[in-house]
Write a protein that holds these residues in place. Structure first.
Motif, PDB file in Angstrom:
ATOM      1  N   THR A 197      33.333  27.309  26.626  1.00 57.42           N
ATOM      2  CA  THR A 197      34.196  27.021  25.481  1.00 57.42           C
ATOM      3  C   THR A 197      33.493  27.334  24.169  1.00 57.42           C
ATOM      4  N   ARG A 238      31.295  29.705  23.790  1.00 61.66           N
ATOM      5  CA  ARG A 238      31.217  31.159  23.710  1.00 61.66           C
ATOM      6  C   ARG A 238      32.516  31.760  23.168  1.00 61.66           C
ATOM      7  N   TYR A 239      33.632  31.210  23.592  1.00 58.43           N
ATOM      8  CA  TYR A 239      34.919  31.801  23.205  1.00 58.43           C
ATOM      9  C   TYR A 239      35.623  31.044  22.074  1.00 58.43           C
ATOM     10  N   ASP A 280      39.565  30.863  21.184  1.00 56.34           N
ATOM     11  CA  ASP A 280      40.249  31.719  22.159  1.00 56.34           C
ATOM     12  C   ASP A 280      40.288  31.117  23.554  1.00 56.34           C
ATOM     13  N   ALA A 281      39.601  29.970  23.749  1.00 60.40           N
ATOM     14  CA  ALA A 281      39.552  29.319  25.050  1.00 60.40           C
ATOM     15  C   ALA A 281      40.387  28.043  25.036  1.00 60.40           C
ATOM     16  N   VAL A 306      41.232  32.971  27.180  1.00 62.80           N
ATOM     17  CA  VAL A 306      40.429  32.408  28.268  1.00 62.80           C
ATOM     18  C   VAL A 306      40.976  31.038  28.646  1.00 62.80           C
TER      19      VAL A 306
END
Length: 292
Positions: free
Chosen positions: A21, A23-24, A27-28, A50
């Motif tokens: 979570t 990392r993105y 977008d997650a 994601v």
């Protein structure tokens, strides 16, 4: 309709889920029971790149007493809460709420953490958590933090949870003697979202004077809302008719209902007062019974 394409992750530890979570970021989207997220995906009202499925993470499904507090894991299903002897015996308002969430399928799949993170203003958990003074534990790259329920709900479907954080637990202080609560809701049909939902918690002293009160409402604003003005009026009162009437009238200052396809705002205002009175009386009866 079918959802847009997305990448799918199924982490097996909380640390791995937090890393994904983080990392993105926005977008997650975490996936718990999916009773809110799946319909949104199908309607393409949300389009995350994601999906992070949390269901393979161990240790996030429980409801237990830990010293002076009740702790509920974020992946605990509503049905597990409903069937808990501990909650039935000591946390009546929670028991009221989970027994009327959706239908059996929703209660068997939907989770406590998922419902709260979704932050539907007409959902049941938010109102109850505001009334009983709960808090949510969120874990992110910077560690964990505890967010009191009044600070958690920020706007319609928006919370204080950061995009790289995961809700892991709900914490509620154990009720003191002669303290109890109730949750009642007005619904168009059984299991529907609340047109108006009211949760009340009261603490009485040995003379039946209200020494503390908590009020949470759903369906009457952009978020689940706390009846702060009514709480102030109830504290120090005998819960007689003048105090109850004044508290009910004061709800107008605490709520901000809007007209939608289900009911006009004026109707929601009126019903908030009616259901507040009913929930308060039930909570008072339950708290008084503890004196016997």
């Amino acid at each position: 309709m079918y959802p847009n394409k997305f990448d799918y992750y199924r982490p097996t530890s909380l640390a791995e889920a937090v890393e994904i979570t983080a990392r993105y970021g926005p977008d997650a989207r975490p996936l718990a029971g999916g009773q809110s997220l799946i319909p949104l995906l199908k309607l393409r009202l949300v389009n995350p790149a994601v999906i992070v499925d949390l269901n393979a993470i161990p240790g996030l499904s429980y409801a237990r007493q830990e010293n002076d507090r009740l702790t509920i894991g974020a992946l605990t299903c509503h049905s597990d809460v409903d069937e808990s002897d501990l909650i039935r015996a000591r946390y009546a308002a929670i028991g009221d709420a989970v027994a009327h969430i959706g239908d059996a399928q929703v209660r068997n799949l939907g989770t406590v953490g998922g419902s709260l993170a979704h932050a539907d203003p007409s959902a049941d958990w938010g109102a109850v958590l505001l009334a009983v003074g709960g808090e949510l534990r969120c874990v992110g790259p910077g560690g964990e933090r505890l967010i009191p329920a009044p600070e958690f709900f920020t706007d319609i479907y928006e919370t204080a949870r950061q995009p790289d954080e995961i809700v892991t637990e709900v914490r509620i202080c154990a009720p003191k003697p002669r303290t109890d609560g109730a949750y009642l809701k007005l619904e168009r049909r059984v299991g529907d979202f609340a047109l108006v939902g009211v949760a009340v918690s009261v603490a009485l002293d040995e003379n039946a004077i209200c020494v503390d009160a908590g009020i949470g409402l759903s369906g009457v604003g952009a978020t689940c809302m706390k009846g702060i003005s009514a709480e102030r009026i109830l504290r120090g009162s005998l819960l007689n008719e003048p105090a109850i009437a004044a508290a009910a009238d004061s709800l107008d200052a605490d709520i901000d209902p809007y007209t939608d396809a289900r009911a006009p705002a004026e109707y929601k205002r009126a019903m908030a007062k009616v259901f507040f009175r009913r929930a308060l009386e039930l909570a008072r009866q339950r708290a008084t019974a503890q004196r016997l």
